[in-house]
Write an enzyme that holds these catalytic residues in place. Structure first.
Site, PDB file in Angstrom:
ATOM      1  CG  MET A 178     -21.621  11.013  -5.899  1.00 49.60           C
ATOM      2  SD  MET A 178     -21.269  10.849  -7.604  1.00 49.60           S
ATOM      3  CE  MET A 178     -21.040   9.393  -7.979  1.00 49.60           C
ATOM      4  N   GLY A 179     -25.829  10.079  -3.112  1.00 48.42           N
ATOM      5  CA  GLY A 179     -26.910   9.434  -2.910  1.00 48.42           C
ATOM      6  C   GLY A 179     -27.094   7.822  -3.178  1.00 48.42           C
ATOM      7  CG  LEU A 231     -27.291   7.616   0.647  1.00 49.37           C
ATOM      8  CD1 LEU A 231     -27.534   8.721   1.743  1.00 49.37           C
ATOM      9  CD2 LEU A 231     -25.784   8.060   0.028  1.00 49.37           C
ATOM     10  CG  HIS A 258     -23.567   6.147   1.527  1.00 49.34           C
ATOM     11  ND1 HIS A 258     -23.934   5.339   0.359  1.00 49.34           N
ATOM     12  CD2 HIS A 258     -22.506   6.759   0.927  1.00 49.34           C
ATOM     13  CE1 HIS A 258     -23.326   5.354  -0.677  1.00 49.34           C
ATOM     14  NE2 HIS A 258     -22.401   6.308  -0.591  1.00 49.34           N
ATOM     15  CD  GLN A 284      -9.050   2.049   3.003  1.00 59.26           C
ATOM     16  OE1 GLN A 284      -8.765   3.226   3.357  1.00 59.26           O
ATOM     17  NE2 GLN A 284      -8.058   1.533   2.079  1.00 59.26           N
ATOM     18  CB  SER A 312     -20.839  -0.242  -4.629  1.00 57.64           C
ATOM     19  OG  SER A 312     -20.851   0.220  -5.681  1.00 57.64           O
ATOM     20  CB  SER A 313     -24.423   3.611  -5.128  1.00 55.03           C
ATOM     21  OG  SER A 313     -24.287   4.213  -3.826  1.00 55.03           O
ATOM     22  NE  ARG A 314     -20.986   3.542 -10.907  1.00 49.80           N
ATOM     23  CZ  ARG A 314     -20.099   4.699 -10.643  1.00 49.80           C
ATOM     24  NH1 ARG A 314     -19.413   4.303  -9.550  1.00 49.80           N
ATOM     25  NH2 ARG A 314     -20.270   5.776 -11.149  1.00 49.80           N
TER      26      ARG A 314
HETATM   27  O1  PAF Z   1     -17.311   9.062  -3.219  1.00 47.78           O
HETATM   28  C1  PAF Z   1     -18.440   9.879  -3.824  1.00 47.78           C
HETATM   29  O2  PAF Z   1     -19.686   9.300  -3.712  1.00 47.78           O
HETATM   30  C2  PAF Z   1     -18.207  10.935  -4.480  1.00 47.78           C
HETATM   31  O3  PAF Z   1     -16.923  10.473  -5.387  1.00 47.78           O
HETATM   32  C3  PAF Z   1     -18.033  12.080  -3.804  1.00 47.78           C
HETATM   33  C4  PAF Z   1     -16.875  11.974  -2.785  1.00 47.78           C
HETATM   34  C5  PAF Z   1     -19.234  12.301  -3.097  1.00 47.78           C
HETATM   35  C6  PAF Z   1     -17.673  13.224  -4.767  1.00 47.78           C
HETATM   36  O4  PAF Z   1     -18.843  13.509  -5.690  1.00 47.78           O
END
Ligand code: PAF
Length: 283
Positions: free
Chosen positions: A32-33, A35, A39, A150, A187-189
């Site tokens: 979902m970007g 990154l 990622h 994971q 995490s992106s968050r």
């Molecule tokens: O893990 C994520 O970033 C999202 O849940 C995914 C797998 C890209 C689906 O939108």
């Protein structure tokens, strides 16, 4: 080299067709970007195991609840492009919502039972949105292998189950969680956290490590192990526990005693930011 970005299904299919004509094996990293190094590790793995790595960047509206962070979810396309370019991504597919969900979209994918507990209990409808978009991305790109982290263990289990149940001819690979030096899972968050919250956010890792060491010392009582996590979170300023659960490692259903590999997972709020983490417990 920053990879090209395409926004339509037709363009991504044309690029995949060209890669296939050149005899290349195709890898997919759905994201979902916003990154980060987690990622980057997925893309590096994809590039190692396939010849043409496609990263999708799509903030999927159907996996967010009405009061969740869909609108404020970070959109950082240029930085994302640099990050995945540096680890060898060949193409980015970054569609607009209308490309994925045109007017009249009516079909959703539901994987039963695996989504009942953990994040599924706190985020109703979340995994239906995830399964739907992932199956659509699988059908759009038709990769040989798809890579997931994971850290989202429940999501990974649901995608693997969906792939098996619906005879999707794609191999799903799960890549280990990447952590900050102090243990916090990438995490992106994490970027929502203020400096104090960031310091205290190590509680997720700490709690899971404590559980692991208790299991190594012989503890098998799941209620006692879950209580260790709850106590650790309760004693951390600014942290509010969403859930702390130890479930069967395959079915993700509740268990009372550790007899087989299990998943210890938790979700913790810092303000409105919800963080998750998990480890496998092997008795
Ligand atoms: O893990 C994520 O970033 C999202 O849940 C995914 C797998 C890209 C689906 O939108």
């Amino acid at each position: 080299m920053p990879p090209p970005i395409v926004a339509t299904i037709a363009e991504v299919r044309a690029a995949v067709a060209e890669a296939r004509r050149a005899g290349k094996k195709v890898g997919l990293v759905p994201t979902m970007g916003a990154l980060h190094a987690g990622h980057a590790s997925l893309v590096r793995t994809a590039r190692m195991k396939t010849d043409f790595a496609i990263v999708t960047i799509f903030v999927n509206p159907t996996q967010f609840g009405p009061n969740e962070d869909y609108n404020r979810y970070p959109r950082t396309l240029e930085a994302d492009r640099d990050l995945v370019g540096a680890v060898g991504a060949d193409l980015i597919f970054a569609p607009l919502p209308a490309e994925i969900y045109p007017d009249g979209h009516r079909t959703f994918v539901e994987v039963t039972e695996l989504g009942d507990h953990l994040c599924g209990a706190s985020r109703p409808g979340h995994f239906r949105g995830v399964a739907t978009v992932v199956l659509k991305l699988f059908n759009i790109v038709q990769p040989d292998v798809a890579f997931f982290g994971q850290k989202d263990a429940q999501q990974a289990a649901i995608i693997q189950q969906m792939t098996r149940d619906l005879d999707v001819p794609i191999r799903v690979e799960i890549v280990p969680t990447v952590r900050e030096p102090d243990g916090l899972a990438m995490s992106s968050r994490n970027r929502y956290l203020d400096p104090t919250q960031r310091r205290h956010a190590t509680v997720l890792f700490r709690a899971l490590e404590k559980v692991k060491s208790q299991v190594a010392a012989g503890e098998r009582d799941v209620a006692k192990l879950e209580a260790i996590i709850s106590q650790e979170v309760a004693s951390t300023p600014g942290a509010r526990l969403d859930y702390a659960r130890i479930v069967d490692g395959v079915t993700l259903q509740p268990i009372n005693t550790l007899q087989r590999p299990a998943l210890a997972a938790l979700a913790v709020f810092f303000g409105t930011t919800r963080l998750i983490d998990n480890v496998t417990l092997s008795p």
